[in-house]
Design an enzyme around this catalytic site. Structure first.
Site, PDB file in Angstrom:
ATOM      1  N   LYS A   1       0.835  -1.212   0.000  1.00  0.00           N
ATOM      2  CA  LYS A   1       0.000   0.000   0.000  1.00  0.00           C
ATOM      3  C   LYS A   1       0.866   1.257   0.000  1.00  0.00           C
ATOM      4  O   LYS A   1       0.645   2.175  -0.789  1.00  0.00           O
ATOM      5  CB  LYS A   1      -0.892  -0.003   1.249  1.00  0.00           C
ATOM      6  N   ASN A   2       1.852   1.297   0.901  1.00  0.00           N
ATOM      7  CA  ASN A   2       2.599   2.542   1.083  1.00  0.00           C
ATOM      8  C   ASN A   2       3.647   2.793   0.006  1.00  0.00           C
ATOM      9  O   ASN A   2       4.346   3.796   0.039  1.00  0.00           O
ATOM     10  CB  ASN A   2       3.221   2.591   2.485  1.00  0.00           C
TER      11      ASN A   2
ATOM     12  N   ASP B   1       4.466   0.563  12.197  1.00  0.00           N
ATOM     13  CA  ASP B   1       3.313  -0.131  11.619  1.00  0.00           C
ATOM     14  C   ASP B   1       3.225  -1.601  12.055  1.00  0.00           C
ATOM     15  O   ASP B   1       2.274  -2.295  11.684  1.00  0.00           O
ATOM     16  CB  ASP B   1       3.341  -0.038  10.087  1.00  0.00           C
TER      17      ASP B   1
ATOM     18  N   ARG C   1      -8.693  -0.550   4.457  1.00  0.00           N
ATOM     19  CA  ARG C   1      -7.804   0.456   3.872  1.00  0.00           C
ATOM     20  C   ARG C   1      -6.438  -0.148   3.543  1.00  0.00           C
ATOM     21  O   ARG C   1      -5.741   0.371   2.675  1.00  0.00           O
ATOM     22  CB  ARG C   1      -7.591   1.608   4.861  1.00  0.00           C
TER      23      ARG C   1
ATOM     24  N   ARG D   1       0.502  14.520  13.342  1.00  0.00           N
ATOM     25  CA  ARG D   1       0.966  14.313  11.973  1.00  0.00           C
ATOM     26  C   ARG D   1       0.941  15.583  11.110  1.00  0.00           C
ATOM     27  O   ARG D   1       0.229  15.654  10.100  1.00  0.00           O
ATOM     28  CB  ARG D   1       0.176  13.183  11.310  1.00  0.00           C
TER      29      ARG D   1
ATOM     30  N   ARG E   1      -4.800  10.624   4.523  1.00  0.00           N
ATOM     31  CA  ARG E   1      -3.753  11.636   4.649  1.00  0.00           C
ATOM     32  C   ARG E   1      -2.721  11.546   3.527  1.00  0.00           C
ATOM     33  O   ARG E   1      -2.106  12.547   3.167  1.00  0.00           O
ATOM     34  CB  ARG E   1      -3.030  11.491   5.986  1.00  0.00           C
TER      35      ARG E   1
HETATM   36  N1  EPU Z   1       6.323  14.719  10.936  1.00  0.00           N
HETATM   37  C1  EPU Z   1       6.435  16.061  11.212  1.00  0.00           C
HETATM   38  N2  EPU Z   1       6.324  16.951  10.173  1.00  0.00           N
HETATM   39  C2  EPU Z   1       6.113  16.558   8.888  1.00  0.00           C
HETATM   40  C3  EPU Z   1       6.010  15.188   8.608  1.00  0.00           C
HETATM   41  C4  EPU Z   1       6.121  14.283   9.656  1.00  0.00           C
HETATM   42  O1  EPU Z   1       6.615  16.447  12.363  1.00  0.00           O
HETATM   43  O2  EPU Z   1       6.026  17.425   8.003  1.00  0.00           O
HETATM   44  C5  EPU Z   1       6.428  13.730  12.019  1.00  0.00           C
HETATM   45  C6  EPU Z   1       5.146  12.935  12.238  1.00  0.00           C
HETATM   46  O3  EPU Z   1       4.199  13.616  13.024  1.00  0.00           O
HETATM   47  C7  EPU Z   1       5.664  11.671  12.901  1.00  0.00           C
HETATM   48  C8  EPU Z   1       7.029  11.491  12.227  1.00  0.00           C
HETATM   49  O4  EPU Z   1       7.358  12.749  11.648  1.00  0.00           O
HETATM   50  O5  EPU Z   1       5.828  11.890  14.268  1.00  0.00           O
HETATM   51  C9  EPU Z   1       7.097  10.431  11.161  1.00  0.00           C
HETATM   52  O6  EPU Z   1       5.962  10.500  10.322  1.00  0.00           O
HETATM   53  P1  EPU Z   1       6.035  10.235   8.750  1.00  0.00           P
HETATM   54  O7  EPU Z   1       5.932  11.543   8.042  1.00  0.00           O
HETATM   55  O8  EPU Z   1       7.201   9.379   8.447  1.00  0.00           O
HETATM   56  O9  EPU Z   1       4.703   9.426   8.508  1.00  0.00           O
HETATM   57  P2  EPU Z   1       3.857   9.457   7.177  1.00  0.00           P
HETATM   58  O10 EPU Z   1       4.764   9.684   6.035  1.00  0.00           O
HETATM   59  O11 EPU Z   1       2.693  10.356   7.344  1.00  0.00           O
HETATM   60  C10 EPU Z   1       4.100   6.925   6.592  1.00  0.00           C
HETATM   61  C11 EPU Z   1       3.172   5.770   6.376  1.00  0.00           C
HETATM   62  C12 EPU Z   1       2.570   5.368   7.706  1.00  0.00           C
HETATM   63  C13 EPU Z   1       3.702   4.979   8.650  1.00  0.00           C
HETATM   64  C14 EPU Z   1       4.681   6.145   8.785  1.00  0.00           C
HETATM   65  C15 EPU Z   1       5.903   5.835   9.627  1.00  0.00           C
HETATM   66  C16 EPU Z   1       2.398   6.130   4.121  1.00  0.00           C
HETATM   67  C17 EPU Z   1       1.297   6.471   3.197  1.00  0.00           C
HETATM   68  N3  EPU Z   1       2.133   6.170   5.428  1.00  0.00           N
HETATM   69  O12 EPU Z   1       3.305   7.978   7.134  1.00  0.00           O
HETATM   70  O13 EPU Z   1       1.740   4.230   7.463  1.00  0.00           O
HETATM   71  O14 EPU Z   1       3.186   4.666   9.921  1.00  0.00           O
HETATM   72  O15 EPU Z   1       5.142   6.546   7.479  1.00  0.00           O
HETATM   73  O16 EPU Z   1       6.577   4.748   9.106  1.00  0.00           O
HETATM   74  O17 EPU Z   1       3.499   5.798   3.673  1.00  0.00           O
HETATM   75  C18 EPU Z   1      -0.047   2.770   7.849  1.00  0.00           C
HETATM   76  O18 EPU Z   1       0.216   2.223   6.763  1.00  0.00           O
HETATM   77  O19 EPU Z   1      -0.847   2.261   8.690  1.00  0.00           O
HETATM   78  C19 EPU Z   1       0.590   4.038   8.194  1.00  0.00           C
HETATM   79  C20 EPU Z   1       0.123   4.854   9.125  1.00  0.00           C
END
Ligand code: EPU
Length: 419
Positions: A22-23, A306, A398, A122, A93
């Protein structure tokens, strides 16, 4: 709304196939916006989040065709507007992933700000700051990110926090920017590497993906291509824990064990016998109660957030005391409260859960709160005494393709019923 009914107590046995990730699919679909011609994507999982991303592209006027094998063709040449509405972004998101490609390719993007989330605040400040450093003019107005740029230029970006979709958004934007972009403190997840490989197949010049320093030499155009998405390591990890928690014996096909190092290490610590080949993993836990393991989430290649909820489920019935520390998201423990209702002994101290393994969980009606939390409740249901009903399973849909079919194939007593 459907619910899942699981009668626990069956040791899982057999073989199942792991779906595409998915990701990786979500950023690759967004990345298709960068191409000058049609892009074909294979090994796409049949999931609600993928449908949402397709709907988002279609709303912009992009032509998307899906065949019966879930091969998706994306032709961005028919795009009418560079707009991601709140009504779609609020349901997923990852919609934020269209921001970088739209801005780089079309010079404009109006993307709704994602709101809060069940697992944490997030924010997307790092995505926005990176694009601004590349010359974008960005205003937040009426809940929307309104971004404009003539042509983005390369920049040296040092990310404050390791962010997966942040790294992906900036890498996609940099692919069509003028000059060189260096992303320092980049996420190293296999999904980031898959996206980089996809962009490279379109003609992008990217090196260093999979390390914490990604270098992108911008090009003036990217062409259409055909690409196969990598296997879903979190789906694989979830089925491995399902086998371990039920003291079963399961073989997973179409997977990449190299992406599962930290998870396989923890399963071995729990007492499982693990076998791997280039594209398969086998786990054997027959006749043994799992031992408690300590996990601490951190960016790849460390233990993934995850998989945190699934290992928490394993610890609830393991021999001993396990601690689970969540360092990525500040509110990712909702499943702990639900598992307590099934007899789990869990103490929460800030971002740490201390789990005393019990001999037996007992079934209870429980509610899914996010994708991975739902998966952990399914795992708990597989070993609980009696029938567990899990509500709000749209979260599971999802991210897990045909979960009840795959588990039933492994012998689980599980069915989907209308609520
Ligand atoms: N963060 C910030 N500012 C930003 C972006 C992130 O402070 O601009 C913080 C977040 O709040 C968090 C940390 O950085 O504390 C890491 O978050 P990240 O941005 O890596 O998460 P994401 O990109 O929104 C992806 C996956 C998630 C997975 C996380 C961590 C996708 C579509 N989603 O989310 O997947 O948990 O990386 O590995 O790739 C899931 O599949 O269930 C899922 C939630």
């Amino acid at each position: 709304m459907d619910k899942l009914q699981i009668t626990g107590g069956v040791a899982l046995e057999g073989e199942t196939r792991i779906s595409g990730a998915k990701n990786a699919t979500l950023p690759i679909l967004a990345g298709a916006l960068l191409a000058d011609g049609p892009v074909t994507i294979g090994n796409v999982p049949h999931l609600q989040d993928v449908t949402t991303m397709i709907e988002l592209l279609a709303r912009m006027g992009v032509t998307v065709t899906v065949d019966e094998r879930m091969r998706i063709e994306v032709d961005p040449s028919s795009i009418r507007e560079c707009f991601a509405p709140y009504e779609l972004v609020k349901t997923m998101r990852a919609s934020i992933l269209v921001l970088g490609p739209l801005l780089a390719r079309y010079g404009r993007a109006d993307v709704s700000l994602p709101g809060g989330c069940a697992i944490g605040a997030r924010p997307v400040n790092i995505h926005v700051a990176g694009l601004q450093a590349m010359g974008a003019d960005i205003h937040i107005e009426g809940g929307y990110i309104r971004a404009r740029a003539e042509r983005l230029h390369g920049a040296r970006l040092v990310l404050d926090t390791v962010t997966v979709t942040g790294t992906e958004n900036l890498m996609m934007a940099a692919a069509l920017a003028e000059g060189e972009t260096v992303i320092e403190n980049a996420a190293r997840e296999p999904e980031v590497v898959d996206l980089a490989n996809f962009l490279i197949a379109m003609g992008a010049r990217i090196s260093g993906a999979g390390t914490d320093k990604i270098v992108v030499q911008g090009v003036s155009k990217l062409s259409g291509t055909t690409y196969e998405v990598l296997p879903d390591r979190i789906e694989a990890g979830t089925y491995l824990v399902a086998a371990a928690i039920t003291r079963g014996h399961v073989r997973l096909k179409s997977t990449n064990p190299a992406h599962l190092d930290s998870v396989l290490g923890k399963l071995a610590e729990a007492g499982a016998t693990i076998g791997t080949g280039s594209n398969w993993v086998e786990i054997d836990m027959r006749g043994r109660r799992p031992k408690s393991v300590d996990v601490r989430t951190a960016p790849y290649p460390a233990f993934p957030t995850d998989m945190q909820a699934q290992f928490a489920a394993l610890d609830t019935v393991a021999n001993g005391v396990g601690t689970v520390v969540e360092t990525i998201f500040e509110n990712r423990f909702m499943h702990m409260l639900e598992m307590r209702r099934m007899g789990a002994e869990i103490r929460l101290e800030g971002n740490t859960a201390i789990i005393h393994g019990v001999e037996q969980l007992t079934a209870a009606p429980v509610m899914a709160t996010d994708l991975r939390a739902s998966a952990s409740l399914v795992l708990a249901g597989l070993v609980a005494e009696g029938r567990t009903d899990i509500e709000r399973i749209y979260h599971i849909d999802r991210g897990y393709e045909a979960i009840e079919e795959k588990l039933a194939q492994l012998g689980a007593h599980i069915r989907r019923v209308p609520n």
